[in-house]
Motif scaffolding. Structure first.
Motif, PDB file in Angstrom:
ATOM      1  N   TYR A  31       0.821  -1.211   0.000  1.00 43.71           N
ATOM      2  CA  TYR A  31       0.000   0.000   0.000  1.00 43.71           C
ATOM      3  C   TYR A  31       0.857   1.264   0.000  1.00 43.71           C
ATOM      4  O   TYR A  31       0.520   2.261  -0.658  1.00 43.71           O
ATOM      5  CB  TYR A  31      -0.944   0.005   1.201  1.00 43.71           C
ATOM      6  CG  TYR A  31      -2.173  -0.849   0.997  1.00 43.71           C
ATOM      7  CD1 TYR A  31      -3.068  -0.589  -0.028  1.00 43.71           C
ATOM      8  CD2 TYR A  31      -2.444  -1.925   1.834  1.00 43.71           C
ATOM      9  CE1 TYR A  31      -4.195  -1.377  -0.228  1.00 43.71           C
ATOM     10  CE2 TYR A  31      -3.577  -2.714   1.655  1.00 43.71           C
ATOM     11  CZ  TYR A  31      -4.443  -2.438   0.622  1.00 43.71           C
ATOM     12  OH  TYR A  31      -5.550  -3.217   0.428  1.00 43.71           O
ATOM     13  N   ARG A  51       2.040   1.691  -3.537  1.00 46.90           N
ATOM     14  CA  ARG A  51       0.931   1.961  -4.459  1.00 46.90           C
ATOM     15  C   ARG A  51       0.398   3.381  -4.285  1.00 46.90           C
ATOM     16  O   ARG A  51      -0.064   3.989  -5.257  1.00 46.90           O
ATOM     17  CB  ARG A  51      -0.179   0.945  -4.216  1.00 46.90           C
ATOM     18  CG  ARG A  51      -1.400   1.095  -5.096  1.00 46.90           C
ATOM     19  CD  ARG A  51      -2.379  -0.032  -4.853  1.00 46.90           C
ATOM     20  NE  ARG A  51      -3.680   0.216  -5.456  1.00 46.90           N
ATOM     21  CZ  ARG A  51      -4.700  -0.624  -5.406  1.00 46.90           C
ATOM     22  NH1 ARG A  51      -4.583  -1.771  -4.762  1.00 46.90           N
ATOM     23  NH2 ARG A  51      -5.848  -0.318  -5.984  1.00 46.90           N
ATOM     24  N   THR A  52       0.439   3.910  -3.064  1.00 46.57           N
ATOM     25  CA  THR A  52      -0.159   5.223  -2.790  1.00 46.57           C
ATOM     26  C   THR A  52       0.868   6.314  -2.523  1.00 46.57           C
ATOM     27  O   THR A  52       0.516   7.403  -2.058  1.00 46.57           O
ATOM     28  CB  THR A  52      -1.091   5.124  -1.569  1.00 46.57           C
ATOM     29  OG1 THR A  52      -0.315   4.804  -0.397  1.00 46.57           O
ATOM     30  CG2 THR A  52      -2.158   4.059  -1.774  1.00 46.57           C
ATOM     31  N   ASN A  53       2.148   6.025  -2.818  1.00 43.66           N
ATOM     32  CA  ASN A  53       3.212   6.995  -2.549  1.00 43.66           C
ATOM     33  C   ASN A  53       3.216   7.456  -1.093  1.00 43.66           C
ATOM     34  O   ASN A  53       3.336   8.647  -0.790  1.00 43.66           O
ATOM     35  CB  ASN A  53       3.089   8.206  -3.481  1.00 43.66           C
ATOM     36  CG  ASN A  53       3.344   7.843  -4.931  1.00 43.66           C
ATOM     37  OD1 ASN A  53       4.267   7.090  -5.236  1.00 43.66           O
ATOM     38  ND2 ASN A  53       2.519   8.365  -5.827  1.00 43.66           N
ATOM     39  N   LYS A  92       0.769   7.305   1.185  1.00 46.87           N
ATOM     40  CA  LYS A  92      -0.471   7.788   1.795  1.00 46.87           C
ATOM     41  C   LYS A  92      -1.166   6.715   2.628  1.00 46.87           C
ATOM     42  O   LYS A  92      -1.967   7.024   3.504  1.00 46.87           O
ATOM     43  CB  LYS A  92      -1.433   8.294   0.713  1.00 46.87           C
ATOM     44  CG  LYS A  92      -0.926   9.535  -0.018  1.00 46.87           C
ATOM     45  CD  LYS A  92      -1.904   9.971  -1.103  1.00 46.87           C
ATOM     46  CE  LYS A  92      -1.380  11.179  -1.852  1.00 46.87           C
ATOM     47  NZ  LYS A  92      -2.303  11.590  -2.951  1.00 46.87           N
ATOM     48  N   ARG A  93      -0.883   5.453   2.341  1.00 54.40           N
ATOM     49  CA  ARG A  93      -1.490   4.352   3.104  1.00 54.40           C
ATOM     50  C   ARG A  93      -0.405   3.361   3.511  1.00 54.40           C
ATOM     51  O   ARG A  93       0.533   3.112   2.758  1.00 54.40           O
ATOM     52  CB  ARG A  93      -2.526   3.607   2.254  1.00 54.40           C
ATOM     53  CG  ARG A  93      -3.809   4.330   2.022  1.00 54.40           C
ATOM     54  CD  ARG A  93      -4.756   3.499   1.144  1.00 54.40           C
ATOM     55  NE  ARG A  93      -5.143   2.226   1.760  1.00 54.40           N
ATOM     56  CZ  ARG A  93      -5.949   1.339   1.165  1.00 54.40           C
ATOM     57  NH1 ARG A  93      -6.429   1.585  -0.040  1.00 54.40           N
ATOM     58  NH2 ARG A  93      -6.256   0.208   1.782  1.00 54.40           N
TER      59      ARG A  93
END
Length: 249
Positions: A209, A212-214, A216-217
């Motif tokens: 995650y 995938r979210t840079n 953020k998650r």
């Protein structure tokens, strides 16, 4: 490793599709492959509803989330547990099978048959380089889904399957370690080892995650599952299932 295994292992859910419908030949082949799946005692206790009506697709998309890709895709299939056909068989043969059809066993048979057929359909679609996504969200309001799709007694819409040409391919989500799901000669329940495997998996998912979210998650899998399971959802299901003539004993 052969092409089929490579295709299976490359699976990921697709939630963004080109505005490009499937051909009649593709739809026929997907349904034909679904029908080739194994079925308990040859009962074939499922039906598939293809939804092309734009208004119905829009309503189903709203009920499912809302989820835009339920409306905008190449094709929308709804897989149903179906024992209505067996009611007709009973009438044709002059028998009384109500008690059998209302058993928990036949409820399980119908659900399993539908799931097996759906996975064959999914594999067929992916073999055509189409993307797919299962939609459990239609169970948010099965009464309304049943009204939209004219569902008769002894039929339950279980889930939808959207298929189409991927507009964007998502990353593959790492699965649980095989040692956590595969057991030999009995359920291997060594709790400390089980927990350690889940802790390691949490690290894998958190990294997935974050990438995938840079950043953020950084969700963990056990955190996701605990949060999801704490929420009460679809508590009407028992009453709906029984009203449809399933699982009464």
């Amino acid at each position: 490793m052969n092409n089929m295994i490579e295709k299976i292992l490359d699976h990921r859910s697709i939630r963004s599709f080109e505005d490009r419908p499937l051909s009649a030949e593709q739809i026929h082949a997907i349904v034909e492959c679904a029908q080739a799946a194994s079925t308990s005692s040859y009962i074939q206790a499922y039906s598939i509803i293809g939804v092309t009506d734009p208004e119905k697709k829009a309503k189903l998309a709203e009920l499912a989330g809302p989820q835009s890709y339920v409306e905008k895709n190449g094709y929308l299939f709804v897989f149903c547990a179906d024992l209505y056909r067996q009611d007709i068989v009973s009438e044709m043969e002059g028998t009384d099978v109500a008690e059998a059809l209302e058993s928990t066993e036949k409820f399980m048979v119908a659900c399993i048959d539908a799931a097996l057929a759906a996975q064959n359909a999914a594999l067929a679609a992916e073999s055509m380089d189409l993307g797919i996504c299962y939609i459990g969200g239609i169970r948010n309001n099965l009464q309304e889904v049943s009204r939209i799709l004219d569902i008769p007694h002894r039929v339950i819409p279980l889930f939808a399957l959207v298929a189409g040409y991927p507009l964007k391919r998502s990353d593959k989500k790492p699965r649980l370690p095989q040692s956590n799901v595969y057991h030999e000669n009995g359920y291997q329940m060594k709790k400390p080892e089980f927990i350690k495997q889940l802790e390691d998996y949490n690290g894998t998912i958190s990294d997935y995650y974050e990438h995938r979210t840079n950043g953020k998650r950084k969700d963990t899998w056990t955190g996701q599952m605990a949060g999801m399971l704490e929420k009460k959802s679809r508590l009407y299901m028992k009453d709906y299932v029984e009203k449809q003539g399933f699982k009464k004993h």
